[in-house]
Design a protein around this motif. Structure first.
Motif, PDB file in Angstrom:
ATOM      1  N   UNK A   1       2.627   9.839  -2.868  1.00  0.00           N
ATOM      2  CA  UNK A   1       3.266   8.726  -3.552  1.00  0.00           C
ATOM      3  C   UNK A   1       2.211   7.847  -4.239  1.00  0.00           C
ATOM      4  N   UNK A   2       1.054   8.412  -4.513  1.00  0.00           N
ATOM      5  CA  UNK A   2       0.007   7.616  -5.161  1.00  0.00           C
ATOM      6  C   UNK A   2      -0.324   8.179  -6.541  1.00  0.00           C
ATOM      7  N   UNK A   3      -1.070   7.402  -7.319  1.00  0.00           N
ATOM      8  CA  UNK A   3      -1.458   7.828  -8.663  1.00  0.00           C
ATOM      9  C   UNK A   3      -2.467   8.967  -8.617  1.00  0.00           C
TER      10      UNK A   3
ATOM     11  N   UNK B   1     -10.149  -0.268  -9.040  1.00  0.00           N
ATOM     12  CA  UNK B   1     -10.248  -1.387  -9.976  1.00  0.00           C
ATOM     13  C   UNK B   1      -8.888  -2.031 -10.202  1.00  0.00           C
ATOM     14  N   UNK B   2      -7.853  -1.201 -10.203  1.00  0.00           N
ATOM     15  CA  UNK B   2      -6.496  -1.751 -10.362  1.00  0.00           C
ATOM     16  C   UNK B   2      -6.078  -2.480  -9.078  1.00  0.00           C
TER      17      UNK B   2
ATOM     18  N   UNK C   1      -6.873  -6.017  -8.462  1.00  0.00           N
ATOM     19  CA  UNK C   1      -6.017  -7.062  -9.043  1.00  0.00           C
ATOM     20  C   UNK C   1      -4.804  -7.366  -8.175  1.00  0.00           C
ATOM     21  N   UNK C   2      -4.523  -6.453  -7.238  1.00  0.00           N
ATOM     22  CA  UNK C   2      -3.278  -6.571  -6.470  1.00  0.00           C
ATOM     23  C   UNK C   2      -3.511  -7.200  -5.096  1.00  0.00           C
TER      24      UNK C   2
ATOM     25  N   UNK D   1      -8.191   5.216   3.607  1.00  0.00           N
ATOM     26  CA  UNK D   1      -8.429   6.503   4.269  1.00  0.00           C
ATOM     27  C   UNK D   1      -8.329   7.582   3.209  1.00  0.00           C
TER      28      UNK D   1
ATOM     29  N   UNK E   1     -10.965   4.277 -10.703  1.00  0.00           N
ATOM     30  CA  UNK E   1      -9.932   3.582 -11.475  1.00  0.00           C
ATOM     31  C   UNK E   1      -8.907   2.929 -10.551  1.00  0.00           C
TER      32      UNK E   1
ATOM     33  N   UNK F   1      -1.447  11.961 -10.168  1.00  0.00           N
ATOM     34  CA  UNK F   1      -1.505  12.042 -11.633  1.00  0.00           C
ATOM     35  C   UNK F   1      -2.937  12.209 -12.134  1.00  0.00           C
ATOM     36  N   UNK F   2      -3.873  12.451 -11.231  1.00  0.00           N
ATOM     37  CA  UNK F   2      -5.238  12.751 -11.642  1.00  0.00           C
ATOM     38  C   UNK F   2      -6.129  11.538 -11.817  1.00  0.00           C
ATOM     39  N   UNK F   3      -5.709  10.388 -11.298  1.00  0.00           N
ATOM     40  CA  UNK F   3      -6.535   9.196 -11.453  1.00  0.00           C
ATOM     41  C   UNK F   3      -7.721   9.243 -10.484  1.00  0.00           C
TER      42      UNK F   3
ATOM     43  N   UNK G   1       0.794  -1.217   0.000  1.00  0.00           N
ATOM     44  CA  UNK G   1       0.000   0.000   0.000  1.00  0.00           C
ATOM     45  C   UNK G   1       0.820   1.257   0.000  1.00  0.00           C
ATOM     46  N   UNK G   2       0.139   2.376   0.306  1.00  0.00           N
ATOM     47  CA  UNK G   2       0.847   3.648   0.411  1.00  0.00           C
ATOM     48  C   UNK G   2       0.337   4.396   1.626  1.00  0.00           C
TER      49      UNK G   2
END
Lengths: 307, 307, 307
Positions: free
Chosen positions: C75-77, C89-90, C93-94, C101, C86, C80-82, C69-70
């Motif tokens: 340090x997360x996506x 959903x990714x 898979x992990x 939080x 989304x 980048x505007x995700x 995790x993070x």
């Protein structure tokens, strides 16, 4: 329950046990790969230190345990004003042992007072960093075969370098150890160390300004960095800086079995050309750091191999 | 010992082995759940990338191994001026394999030179990101059933998109692959790729500005984002931006079995209404990323199932 | 598949199951040390919270699972505007389960809509924090022996304290519970809670400004911090602040078996002299937090002990 806050928290006998266990682990690491199954190490790094943190984590994982924690204060409750005493009481519910790095001297000592799990000081300000000292001792013991009858040179910033102070404090406990202290005048070892440790214990030592002149005498050379900002004036810096950079030209004056140690990270105080010299053992030293932490965790958690 | 720095570090045959192993893992993941017991992956992320880091970590954990590392440079020794060469030599004592992301092109290559453990490049600047390419190839091979005889559209920023360059470089090694390159003029693929890869290898390709006109031809559509800042003028941006947004109206022109891939994160270049179309496989692609990393780690560590 | 977004997502019966399982775990933790072997928890902390994150991690490790995790959004996506949709959903898979939080209220609810793995809300803005409420309930049930027939005092900032609102909402479901709400006027519980929860359900309650006067009536005292900035004027703050600090002088008025709870971190609203009083159970409460999270993870993953 035991904590390791200062390198001197271990008696010479206990230290000897830890180093011996570490040497056993080096011989047969697989034998120890499950001794900490189900145990958790908390790495509480209020100040980042990748090398130290990862060394602890590798050690715990090698023993079959697991790891949780934080790597900087921003992501910790300290930001919300919580005291170290409160944090450690909570962490005591989460983990079986903890390694704490803190910018404030003494913080791990306070933690140990309130903790119900063993606390290992992983560095508190400029103060103590006992597992670095254990690493240094294991390196010397394993690669030199002994901790006594040694002439040890310390080179660089001897005033602020806590790894130097700790190792001197640890080595004076062994017979027939001599120190050669190589530094600019303004970066000599602190007064208390000279007066209360070296002179008081009648330990032979000398203080010099140039590495070249003493290299042939040394069994060990412990290098540290000299930061330009530490010098009082530019002139001194220019005159002296090359004295504190170890290169192959200087290595030529050293004994064939002199070892070069460095706590790392190294910046430019050891020229990379030295890396391939068999006497350069600073990367092996980092490896020994994992083994000695494995032994220390085992000792503090009182776990043993079944075989 | 092998490192994976560029997607082309694997021959077509080796690549085929990795993809086949990944497909075996997909079929029976449990069979592989302990093959890396006692092995440690170091994730050295000098630049944050949650998705890639977590994909590597999930892969190693799925194989029964464990993970240590850092997720940004602030908490690393790089901040203290340590070279990548020194860091990797120390990390080599802590872990069995490492995945490195670094903002500087070539950093993982330097690391590989000094490392005594396999190094996987997890992205170096705008340069390489080989495990993304492996992910793309596994997705195509698994969901299309083949890597040859394909017409592949790349849409968006083809100038700076390293995933596009890598996948083109990887796909030209398979027979009868055609490329349709869809981008604004200022974001066409770089000259070297056109001249030295496509023209030199006589690969059929065309370059167009509008997605609509070529959609019916494609077997695969690889979408990437076009950032407004990349356009030379506002006018062009307004005229063209809708061409680079995939929605259901455009999907109506595509073949019934055309696949839509995207390296993610997606911002608005694929309308969320497309997510439920069975041709949209970008979330499956993220899942394949874990499997291909599992296969790669197994190959580099030379571990195998016992059964 | 079930998610836990609000404390009320569990019926009284389900809650009772979770608390009973947690109590079983407390009795024989070893029995549960492998039930999550091969399972992965993703800790997605878009906002730092060491205590909550480490409590989840300890819980999963205690069950034999692993964690990725993070710990902050940088340090997360997300950077980048995700979208959260989304990302989840990714992440699906992990990992097998996730704790999220997020600073935005409702974010975990959105995540749950798109997730294919159970989502646990680990705090969304000032909104919900269901595992804190479960922790409080387990503490009360275990140390008081019951969840009904209790007079519960809440002291401090009752307007903004989400742990207070959640626990009130949870406790009104049990028979014969009375509330004593102790706060400055400007920090009284929100209107909706008074009108729609307490009055509507005919729950006995009273609102007072001073802790001293009601202490003798309480079976439980739930302390929270009052920040100076929350007061409308300096005068009120000076007049009232001591009323919201619990010390041994005030504890003298309390019943011999009154419990003091606090969600932690504590700043100065409970004097450290109270820590050694057996009625102070806030550090035990942190320990219960691990057990209740273990039970919750087991319930959501539908894993059981084999014996």
């Amino acid at each position: 329950m035991k904590h390791i806050i200062s390198p001197l928290d271990l008696s010479v006998a206990e230290l000897s046990d830890v180093l011996e266990l570490a040497q056993e682990i080096i011989k047969e690491p697989k034998k120890y790969s499950n001794v900490c199954n189900g145990k958790k190490l908390a790495t509480l790094f209020y100040e980042p230190s990748t090398r130290t943190r990862l060394s602890f984590e590798a050690a715990m994982l090698n023993l079959g345990g697991s790891v949780l924690g934080f790597s900087s204060a921003d992501s910790s409750s300290a930001a919300k004003g919580e005291s170290v005493a409160d944090t450690i009481r909570v962490i005591s519910s989460y983990a079986d042992i903890c390694a704490m790095r803190h910018p404030k001297e003494g913080a791990p000592y306070v933690a140990a007072e309130y903790s119900t799990i063993p606390v290992i000081n992983a560095g508190d300000g400029g103060h103590n960093h006992p597992t670095q000292t254990l690493t240094d001792l294991l390196t010397i013991k394993t690669l030199k075969g002994r901790l006594e009858h040694l002439t040890i040179g310390f080179c660089g910033d001897l005033k602020f370098g806590r790894t130097v102070h700790s190792l001197i404090n640890a080595m004076v406990r062994y017979p027939n150890v001599k120190f050669v202290l190589i530094s600019p005048l303004e970066l000599r070892i602190p007064e208390y160390l000279r007066e209360e440790v070296l002179i008081e214990n009648k330990i032979p030592y000398k203080e010099v300004q140039k590495l070249e002149e003493v290299l042939p005498e040394l069994d060990l050379l412990y290098m540290t960095r000299v930061q330009k900002e530490r010098f009082f004036n530019e002139e001194d810096y220019i005159r002296l800086k090359d004295s504190y950079i170890l290169d192959m030209k200087k290595m030529a004056y050293a004994k064939q079995d002199m070892l070069v140690l460095h706590p790392l990270p190294r910046v430019n105080e050891i020229s990379t050309e030295v890396d391939n010299d068999p006497r350069a053992v600073y990367f092996k030293q980092a490896e020994f750091g994992v083994y000695v932490r494995m032994a220390l965790i085992m000792m503090l958690l009182e776990v043993h191999t079944t075989c």
